[in-house]
Design a protein around this motif. Structure first.
Motif, mmCIF file in Angstrom:
data_model
loop_
_atom_site.group_PDB
_atom_site.id
_atom_site.type_symbol
_atom_site.label_atom_id
_atom_site.label_comp_id
_atom_site.label_asym_id
_atom_site.label_seq_id
_atom_site.Cartn_x
_atom_site.Cartn_y
_atom_site.Cartn_z
ATOM 1 N N ARG A 44 -9.397 -8.229 16.188
ATOM 2 C CA ARG A 44 -7.943 -8.008 16.207
ATOM 3 C C ARG A 44 -7.409 -8.073 17.628
ATOM 4 O O ARG A 44 -6.303 -8.552 17.867
ATOM 5 N N VAL A 45 -8.190 -7.605 18.595
ATOM 6 C CA VAL A 45 -7.774 -7.664 20.000
ATOM 7 C C VAL A 45 -7.640 -9.119 20.429
ATOM 8 O O VAL A 45 -6.651 -9.505 21.068
ATOM 9 N N ARG A 46 -8.616 -9.940 20.068
ATOM 10 C CA ARG A 46 -8.557 -11.371 20.417
ATOM 11 C C ARG A 46 -7.340 -12.040 19.793
ATOM 12 O O ARG A 46 -6.695 -12.873 20.412
ATOM 13 N N LEU A 47 -7.027 -11.680 18.565
ATOM 14 C CA LEU A 47 -5.875 -12.251 17.879
ATOM 15 C C LEU A 47 -4.576 -11.900 18.605
ATOM 16 O O LEU A 47 -3.724 -12.768 18.831
ATOM 17 N N MET A 48 -4.425 -10.655 19.006
ATOM 18 C CA MET A 48 -3.224 -10.240 19.729
ATOM 19 C C MET A 48 -3.122 -10.966 21.075
ATOM 20 O O MET A 48 -2.042 -11.380 21.501
ATOM 21 N N LYS A 49 -4.247 -11.145 21.732
ATOM 22 C CA LYS A 49 -4.246 -11.858 23.012
ATOM 23 C C LYS A 49 -3.833 -13.313 22.821
ATOM 24 O O LYS A 49 -3.120 -13.878 23.650
ATOM 25 N N ARG A 50 -4.259 -13.930 21.716
ATOM 26 C CA ARG A 50 -3.837 -15.298 21.421
ATOM 27 C C ARG A 50 -2.339 -15.374 21.200
ATOM 28 O O ARG A 50 -1.679 -16.309 21.653
#
Length: 181
Positions: A44-50
């Motif tokens: 989820r962190v990676r998704l928000m960063k994207r």
């Protein structure tokens, strides 16, 4: 010749890109800090960063167009055409957008975590389950009988939800004797 002609624009572009890069780093730091504080899944962190990267990239393209001499009326025609096409396309897939938006909201403000046992109060389909995963579009819920249910993020924000037990996932894996969930 190119560098001499566009010297001022290139300097401004460098400042803008450096500023947006700093904003991106600050955003990444903030997202990481919120994730650690709330024990949020790394996916989820990676998704928000994207999401942050794409938003800043679109903003950079818009600002750069103005820096290099595009006028508002020219950009207005382009953007109105693009948004008209996107509007028609997105109207057809509004449910997906609703779930993505809900996923973003749930990243920053969601009281339940992976492993929590919850009850969703839905008159048509009441659910008692353990949250296995929280994704961009849906939650993966494991029912008491072992079935896996995907539940849309937008419905999760619309329905009343009760926390039955924190980190119940450990209890299920120890009950059935298996280490996998």
């Amino acid at each position: 010749m190119f560098f001499e002609t566009y010297k001022n624009e290139l300097i401004i572009s460098g400042i803008i890109l450096a500023s947006l890069f700093i904003i991106r780093l600050i955003s990444y730091f903030t997202i990481t800090k919120v994730a650690k504080k709330n024990n949020i899944n790394i996916a989820r962190v990676r998704l928000m960063k994207r999401y942050v990267t794409v938003s800043l990239l679109l903003l950079a393209v818009l600002i750069e167009a103005f820096v290099f001499g595009a006028e508002f009326k020219d950009l207005a025609v382009i953007f109105s055409s693009v948004f008209a096409i996107l509007g028609i396309a997105l109207f057809a897939i509004w449910s997906i957008l609703s779930n993505v938006t809900s996923g973003i909201i749930m990243f920053f403000n969601f009281p339940y975590k992976v492993g929590d046992k919850i009850e969703i109060h839905d008159k048509d389909f009441p659910i008692k389950a353990i949250i296995e995963d929280i994704r961009a579009f849906q939650l993966h819920l494991k029912l008491e009988n072992g079935d896996l249910v995907t539940y849309p993020n937008n419905l999760m924000l619309q329905k009343a939800v009760t926390l039955i037990q924190k980190d119940a996932i450990d209890d299920i894996s120890s009950d059935d004797g298996s280490d996998s969930v």
